[in-house]
Each structure stands twice: as structure tokens, then as C-alpha cells.
Design a protein around this motif. Structure first.
Motif, PDB file in Angstrom:
ATOM      1  N   GLY A  98      -8.174  10.015 -18.593  1.00 17.73           N
ATOM      2  CA  GLY A  98      -8.378  10.754 -19.508  1.00 17.73           C
ATOM      3  C   GLY A  98      -7.099  11.280 -19.968  1.00 17.73           C
ATOM      4  N   ASP A  99      -6.794  12.006 -18.179  1.00 18.85           N
ATOM      5  CA  ASP A  99      -5.833  13.119 -18.471  1.00 18.85           C
ATOM      6  C   ASP A  99      -4.565  12.772 -17.042  1.00 18.85           C
ATOM      7  N   PHE A 100      -5.368  12.364 -15.888  1.00 19.96           N
ATOM      8  CA  PHE A 100      -4.322  11.987 -15.067  1.00 19.96           C
ATOM      9  C   PHE A 100      -5.377  10.605 -14.098  1.00 19.96           C
ATOM     10  N   ILE A 101      -4.270  10.616 -13.852  1.00 25.68           N
ATOM     11  CA  ILE A 101      -4.871   8.534 -12.903  1.00 25.68           C
ATOM     12  C   ILE A 101      -5.131   9.515 -11.388  1.00 25.68           C
ATOM     13  N   ILE A 102      -6.290   9.315 -11.024  1.00 22.30           N
ATOM     14  CA  ILE A 102      -6.645   9.379  -9.484  1.00 22.30           C
ATOM     15  C   ILE A 102      -6.703   8.338  -9.024  1.00 22.30           C
ATOM     16  N   ILE A 103      -6.325   8.315  -7.437  1.00 22.73           N
ATOM     17  CA  ILE A 103      -5.759   7.372  -6.610  1.00 22.73           C
ATOM     18  C   ILE A 103      -6.231   7.393  -5.228  1.00 22.73           C
ATOM     19  N   SER A 104      -7.784   6.631  -4.822  1.00 20.27           N
ATOM     20  CA  SER A 104      -8.316   7.181  -4.017  1.00 20.27           C
ATOM     21  C   SER A 104      -7.941   6.250  -2.308  1.00 20.27           C
ATOM     22  N   VAL A 105      -6.838   6.572  -1.348  1.00 17.81           N
ATOM     23  CA  VAL A 105      -6.917   6.239  -0.153  1.00 17.81           C
ATOM     24  C   VAL A 105      -7.485   5.911   0.258  1.00 17.81           C
ATOM     25  N   PRO A 106      -7.550   4.472   0.527  1.00 19.28           N
ATOM     26  CA  PRO A 106      -9.084   3.968   1.764  1.00 19.28           C
ATOM     27  C   PRO A 106      -8.262   4.314   3.295  1.00 19.28           C
ATOM     28  N   PRO A 107      -9.172   4.208   3.572  1.00 20.03           N
ATOM     29  CA  PRO A 107      -9.406   4.086   4.862  1.00 20.03           C
ATOM     30  C   PRO A 107      -8.742   2.909   5.434  1.00 20.03           C
ATOM     31  N   LEU A 108      -7.777   3.259   6.809  1.00 19.74           N
ATOM     32  CA  LEU A 108      -7.363   1.666   7.400  1.00 19.74           C
ATOM     33  C   LEU A 108      -8.650   0.925   8.163  1.00 19.74           C
ATOM     34  N   THR A 109      -7.844  -0.251   8.402  1.00 21.11           N
ATOM     35  CA  THR A 109      -8.637  -1.038   8.832  1.00 21.11           C
ATOM     36  C   THR A 109      -8.301  -1.117  10.365  1.00 21.11           C
ATOM     37  N   GLU A 110      -8.976  -1.653  11.676  1.00 18.67           N
ATOM     38  CA  GLU A 110      -7.723  -2.083  12.720  1.00 18.67           C
ATOM     39  C   GLU A 110      -6.661  -2.944  11.978  1.00 18.67           C
ATOM     40  N   GLU A 111      -7.443  -3.663  12.133  1.00 24.57           N
ATOM     41  CA  GLU A 111      -6.064  -4.902  11.500  1.00 24.57           C
ATOM     42  C   GLU A 111      -4.911  -4.055  11.323  1.00 24.57           C
ATOM     43  N   ARG A 112      -5.169  -3.559  10.041  1.00 27.07           N
ATOM     44  CA  ARG A 112      -4.649  -3.299   8.819  1.00 27.07           C
ATOM     45  C   ARG A 112      -3.442  -1.768  10.137  1.00 27.07           C
ATOM     46  N   ARG A 113      -3.477  -1.209  10.658  1.00 25.62           N
ATOM     47  CA  ARG A 113      -2.817   0.103  11.713  1.00 25.62           C
ATOM     48  C   ARG A 113      -2.334  -1.082  12.093  1.00 25.62           C
ATOM     49  N   ARG A 114      -2.521  -2.392  12.854  1.00 21.95           N
ATOM     50  CA  ARG A 114      -1.536  -3.282  13.935  1.00 21.95           C
ATOM     51  C   ARG A 114       0.021  -3.785  12.895  1.00 21.95           C
ATOM     52  N   ASP A 115      -1.076  -4.082  11.547  1.00 25.76           N
ATOM     53  CA  ASP A 115      -0.136  -4.415  10.954  1.00 25.76           C
ATOM     54  C   ASP A 115       1.328  -3.384  10.593  1.00 25.76           C
ATOM     55  N   LEU A 116       0.648  -2.038   9.810  1.00 28.86           N
ATOM     56  CA  LEU A 116       1.348  -0.788   9.662  1.00 28.86           C
ATOM     57  C   LEU A 116       2.403  -1.185  11.419  1.00 28.86           C
ATOM     58  N   ALA A 117       1.765  -0.718  12.603  1.00 23.24           N
ATOM     59  CA  ALA A 117       2.299  -0.086  13.907  1.00 23.24           C
ATOM     60  C   ALA A 117       3.414  -1.063  13.682  1.00 23.24           C
ATOM     61  N   LYS A 118       3.112  -2.994  13.525  1.00 25.53           N
ATOM     62  CA  LYS A 118       3.916  -4.014  13.595  1.00 25.53           C
ATOM     63  C   LYS A 118       5.883  -3.095  12.683  1.00 25.53           C
ATOM     64  N   GLN A 119       5.240  -3.100  11.135  1.00 26.03           N
ATOM     65  CA  GLN A 119       5.956  -2.587  10.492  1.00 26.03           C
ATOM     66  C   GLN A 119       7.008  -1.258  10.725  1.00 26.03           C
ATOM     67  N   ALA A 120       6.343  -0.801  12.045  1.00 25.82           N
ATOM     68  CA  ALA A 120       7.229   0.766  12.227  1.00 25.82           C
ATOM     69  C   ALA A 120       7.844   0.232  13.293  1.00 25.82           C
ATOM     70  N   LYS A 121       7.395  -0.557  13.930  1.00 26.37           N
ATOM     71  CA  LYS A 121       8.426  -1.244  15.424  1.00 26.37           C
ATOM     72  C   LYS A 121      10.167  -2.194  14.814  1.00 26.37           C
ATOM     73  N   GLY A 122       9.255  -2.843  13.464  1.00 31.93           N
ATOM     74  CA  GLY A 122      10.569  -3.340  12.641  1.00 31.93           C
ATOM     75  C   GLY A 122      11.558  -2.712  12.160  1.00 31.93           C
ATOM     76  N   GLU A 123      10.895  -1.639  11.740  1.00 23.90           N
ATOM     77  CA  GLU A 123      11.872  -0.511  11.133  1.00 23.90           C
ATOM     78  C   GLU A 123      12.492   0.632  11.910  1.00 23.90           C
ATOM     79  N   ALA A 124      12.450   0.617  13.195  1.00 26.57           N
ATOM     80  CA  ALA A 124      13.210   0.990  14.360  1.00 26.57           C
ATOM     81  C   ALA A 124      13.799   0.157  15.347  1.00 26.57           C
ATOM     82  N   GLU A 125      13.665  -1.356  15.070  1.00 33.39           N
ATOM     83  CA  GLU A 125      14.964  -1.689  15.308  1.00 33.39           C
ATOM     84  C   GLU A 125      16.215  -2.396  14.610  1.00 33.39           C
ATOM     85  N   ASP A 126      15.320  -2.304  12.890  1.00 34.35           N
ATOM     86  CA  ASP A 126      16.985  -1.717  12.335  1.00 34.35           C
ATOM     87  C   ASP A 126      17.887  -1.297  12.591  1.00 34.35           C
TER      88      ASP A 126
END
Length: 185
Positions: A98-126
Motif C-alpha cells: 500500500g505504501d511501497f513494493i517489497i521484493i525478496s531476492v531469493p537465494p540462488l540455487t547451484e544450477e542458477r549460479r552456473r547459469d549466471l556464470a555462463k552468462q558472465a562468460k558470454g558477456e566477457a566473450e562479447d
């Protein structure tokens, strides 16, 4: 050294620095488990008929490491902001109190961490591709010079290769730090 060659080297250095800056900004958008207002930088809100960045219609803050709060400057913008966060498909579930929006950032799973690491590698390659393109363009400009001797051209090409190696190492360093940040539980 020839003035034109100096200019080419300076502009190449600037271009390669731009690739590093772009990489750092791209890495800031890849979340590493900690809440960060930059996570919502890509969210566009329907503000009276025009698409507006979230930061221009609300204040985004982090009260703790796992929570983001979005406080709109106008109360009637709560629903459009909530909808925009859902549409952005960032994996967040916004809660409107009603006053503001609250967003809980969920902890990352191991699989999601690997996906993010791959994404980071892709950005580095670019970024590396950007650096190689800058090198190629600079070498082309140097070869096109008429008033420079062959020795000057060879030395300039060697300097450009040195720059390329330096910036490639810098990308690897930035990537290593980001991967460690992503994989840290």
C-alpha cells in the motif's frame, strides 16, 4: 612517432576501455545473490502512456542484503510498477503493501549460479570481440597510412597487439572476480 599513429593508438585505447566499461555495466546487472538496485535498472514502467525507466518514477533501495524496496513518488503508480516488475521477467515476486513494493531476492540455487556464470562468460566473450574489432580497425587504419615507414607501421601494430593483450587480461581479471562473486554461497 608519427602523429597519426599516436592518434590511432589513443582512439584504440579509448575504444578498448569502452569495452571494459560496457562489461562492468553488464556484470552489474547479473545478480550474485545480494540485492542491488541495479537489478531493476531494465524495468520500464507505463507512466501515463509512455514507457519510463523505474528509477524516474520511484526510489529503489536495499534495506538489507536480501530485500529491495520500491517507493513510488506517486501512490497511484504502485500497480503499474508492480506489473512492470512482473513483465520484466527477472524472477522476482513483488509484494505491494500500500505504501511501497517489497521484493525478496531469493537465494540462488547451484544450477542458477552456473547459469549466471555462463552468462558472465558470454558477456566477457562479447567484450573480447569488441577489443579484437578495435584492434582490427586500428591495424587497418595503420596499414592505410601513406606517409609512415614500414618500421613505424610494424611498431604501431606491435603496440596495438600489446594493448589488446593488456585489455584481454583485464577482462579475464574482471570475469574471475565476478565468477567468484556469483559462485560464493
Amino acid at each position: 612517432m608519427n602523429e597519426e599513429i599516436t592518434f590511432i593508438l589513443d582512439s584504440t585505447n579509448e575504444s578498448m576501455n569502452g569495452s571494459i566499461d560496457h562489461l562492468v555495466k553488464a556484470f552489474a546487472k547479473i545478480r550474485a545473490g545480494k540485492a542491488n538496485p541495479i537489478m531493476l535498472s531494465s524495468v520500464m514502467v507505463d507512466y501515463y502512456g509512455s514507457q519510463t525507466p523505474l528509477a524516474q518514477v520511484a526510489n529503489v533501495s536495499t534495506p538489507d542484503a536480501r530485500t529491495l524496496t520500491v517507493q513510488p513518488w506517486e501512490k497511484n503508480m504502485l500497480q503499474p510498477i508492480e506489473k512492470a516488475i512482473m513483465i520484466a521477467n527477472l524472477g522476482f515476486n513483488p509484494m505491494n503493501n500500500g505504501d511501497f513494493i517489497i521484493i525478496s531476492v531469493p537465494p540462488l540455487t547451484e544450477e542458477r549460479r552456473r547459469d549466471l556464470a555462463k552468462q558472465a562468460k558470454g558477456e566477457a566473450e562479447d567484450a573480447k570481440v569488441g577489443i579484437r574489432n578495435a584492434r582490427q580497425e586500428a591495424n587497418k587504419e595503420i596499414r592505410a597510412l601513406d606517409d609512415a615507414s614500414e618500421d613505424l607501421k610494424k611498431n604501431a601494430e606491435a603496440d596495438i597487439q600489446e594493448l589488446t593483450n593488456k585489455f584481454s587480461r583485464k577482462i579475464e581479471e574482471v570475469l574471475t572476480v565476478k565468477e567468484a562473486e556469483i559462485m560464493k554461497v
